[in-house]
Design a protein around this motif. Sequence first.
Motif, short mmCIF file in Angstrom:
data_model
loop_
_atom_site.label_atom_id
_atom_site.label_comp_id
_atom_site.label_asym_id
_atom_site.label_seq_id
_atom_site.Cartn_x
_atom_site.Cartn_y
_atom_site.Cartn_z
N LYS A 39 -102.77 38.78 -110.82
CA LYS A 39 -102.24 39.67 -109.79
C LYS A 39 -103.30 39.92 -108.72
O LYS A 39 -104.48 40.12 -109.02
CB LYS A 39 -101.79 40.99 -110.41
CG LYS A 39 -101.13 41.95 -109.41
CD LYS A 39 -100.64 43.19 -110.10
CE LYS A 39 -100.03 44.17 -109.10
NZ LYS A 39 -98.92 43.59 -108.33
N GLY A 40 -102.87 39.88 -107.47
CA GLY A 40 -103.79 40.15 -106.38
C GLY A 40 -104.57 38.94 -105.91
O GLY A 40 -105.38 39.05 -104.98
N ARG A 41 -104.35 37.78 -106.52
CA ARG A 41 -105.04 36.55 -106.10
C ARG A 41 -104.02 35.50 -105.68
O ARG A 41 -102.98 35.34 -106.34
CB ARG A 41 -105.88 35.98 -107.27
CG ARG A 41 -106.90 36.94 -107.84
CD ARG A 41 -108.05 37.18 -106.88
NE ARG A 41 -108.96 38.18 -107.38
CZ ARG A 41 -109.98 37.92 -108.20
NH1 ARG A 41 -110.19 36.68 -108.58
NH2 ARG A 41 -110.76 38.89 -108.61
N ARG A 42 -104.30 34.80 -104.61
CA ARG A 42 -103.47 33.66 -104.23
C ARG A 42 -103.98 32.45 -104.99
O ARG A 42 -105.12 32.02 -104.79
CB ARG A 42 -103.52 33.41 -102.73
CG ARG A 42 -102.50 32.36 -102.26
CD ARG A 42 -102.56 32.15 -100.76
NE ARG A 42 -102.35 33.39 -100.02
CZ ARG A 42 -102.33 33.45 -98.68
NH1 ARG A 42 -102.54 32.36 -97.96
NH2 ARG A 42 -102.14 34.61 -98.08
N GLN A 43 -103.13 31.91 -105.84
CA GLN A 43 -103.56 30.79 -106.67
C GLN A 43 -103.10 29.47 -106.08
O GLN A 43 -102.00 29.35 -105.53
CB GLN A 43 -103.03 30.94 -108.09
CG GLN A 43 -103.63 29.91 -109.06
CD GLN A 43 -103.22 30.18 -110.50
OE1 GLN A 43 -102.05 30.43 -110.77
NE2 GLN A 43 -104.17 30.14 -111.41
N MET B 163 -108.55 34.78 -104.10
CA MET B 163 -107.94 33.49 -104.38
C MET B 163 -108.49 32.92 -105.66
O MET B 163 -109.54 33.33 -106.16
CB MET B 163 -108.19 32.51 -103.22
CG MET B 163 -109.64 32.11 -103.03
SD MET B 163 -109.89 30.92 -101.67
CE MET B 163 -109.22 29.40 -102.37
N GLN B 164 -107.75 31.98 -106.21
CA GLN B 164 -108.17 31.24 -107.41
C GLN B 164 -107.67 29.81 -107.31
O GLN B 164 -106.48 29.60 -107.07
CB GLN B 164 -107.62 31.91 -108.68
CG GLN B 164 -108.17 31.27 -109.96
CD GLN B 164 -107.53 31.85 -111.21
OE1 GLN B 164 -106.32 31.75 -111.37
NE2 GLN B 164 -108.31 32.46 -112.06
N PRO B 165 -108.56 28.82 -107.43
CA PRO B 165 -110.01 28.94 -107.56
C PRO B 165 -110.65 29.15 -106.19
O PRO B 165 -110.00 28.98 -105.17
CB PRO B 165 -110.39 27.58 -108.13
CG PRO B 165 -109.39 26.64 -107.53
CD PRO B 165 -108.11 27.41 -107.45
N GLY B 166 -111.95 29.51 -106.19
CA GLY B 166 -112.68 29.61 -104.93
C GLY B 166 -113.00 31.02 -104.49
O GLY B 166 -113.12 31.27 -103.29
N LYS B 167 -113.17 31.94 -105.42
CA LYS B 167 -113.43 33.33 -105.04
C LYS B 167 -114.70 33.50 -104.22
O LYS B 167 -114.68 34.16 -103.18
CB LYS B 167 -113.47 34.20 -106.29
CG LYS B 167 -113.75 35.67 -106.01
CD LYS B 167 -113.76 36.47 -107.30
CE LYS B 167 -114.07 37.93 -107.02
NZ LYS B 167 -114.11 38.73 -108.29
#
Length: 440
Positions: free
Chosen positions: A383-387, A315-319
């Motif tokens: 790509k690959g991150r829920r923003q 996720m972004q932000p908050g990895k």
Amino acid sequence: MSTAANRTTGPDHLWTVDEHLEDILATVRPLEPIELQLLDAQGCVLVEDITVPVSLPPFDNSSMDGYAVRVTDVAGASEEYPAVLTVVGDVAAGQAEPLHVGPGEAARIMTGAPLPPGAEAVVPVEWTDGGLGEGPVTGMRARSQAPEAAGGHVHVYRSAEARAHVRAKGSDVKAGDRALDAGTILGPPQIALLAAIGRGTVRVRPRPRVVVMSTGSELVQPDEQLGDGQIYDSNSFALTAAARDAGAIAYRVGAVADDAETLRDTIEDQLVRADLLVTTGGVSVGAYDVVKEALSSVGDEDEEGAGIDFRKLAMQPGKPQGFGTIGPDHIPLLALPGNPVSSYVSFELFARPAIRTLMGLDDVHRPRTRATLTTDKALTSPKGRRQFLRGTYADGEVTPVGGAGSHLVAALAQADALIVVPEDVVSVEPGTEVEVVLLG
């Protein structure tokens, strides 16, 4: 420990947002119910259905100051030909033995007073001369009439239908009706209803006690002088306010310096008043990530099964995130990242549902909707991150505010929604329908 122990995951496993949330909600349990006085129960969640023991109102009563009369005695009354009735006395609210109204009689009655036997309706004092023989009472005189002595007369200048200006017994709720359902959050109107039906205490799940602390030697408290390389601690204030908004009793702890032993001692001191601990900062891969240093091995010394698992989220932000339990009572602890936007977004997605679960609520999430994206240019997402982008929502449209940076507090203050960009989407064009988390 969290259910992460049951997963086949290593330190390099990239957790999804849903996996992390599922792990939290599978670990957190609703607090045990207790019996509380009404005012102490404000903001708590009922654990029982409440049945009405006595009808509201418990008797027929007047909705106006005026005269209780029989319908036939005022039929056809007008200013030219008023009905002249004998006043048999006053009926006040709380009066135990009401008067009897017979033919040609009236009783002066106050708002809330029981309708006396024999009376069928109430005529407002403004429809009468107030017993003074001076025409209809209006204005200030209507509010300042002295109580009518028994034996006098009142002139009534308008007719009244049966039950006019009478609040019927049980017209609000009837004995045996369900007043409130289990799962109801008790606000002022619900507490008013409980008091009105005679309930002095109620069985509820208590409001969770949430302790919030920031970490970082660079943090300075508001109103203090900033030195070189220092910033004000905003996270602990933001998350304490967010915890209260979620329904918790929240305690803010001043920022803890980058020292693992100090942090661990502080956390242990707070366990006595915590149902949930939330920390911000110190969970990534830096040299001074003290939360990881202080808590990574806590399970070795605490009760069996306790411990904090630090993980990376897609996720972004908050990895960077941490979650687990600590202490002999296995108090849940959420370790959130330190950047202001990252910590707030993480709180809304993970800590708020945990608080609502502790409260015993069924629906623990912020409401979501679909909205049309209004912006001048396409949004990009890794790509690959829920923003989760900040935005303002109104009338089915959402507009981004600020950029994707996790330090943009000013933009966060303008937002009332989060725009969700899925993991498999790298670009969102203007006019696209997107998912929105409503924060307001």
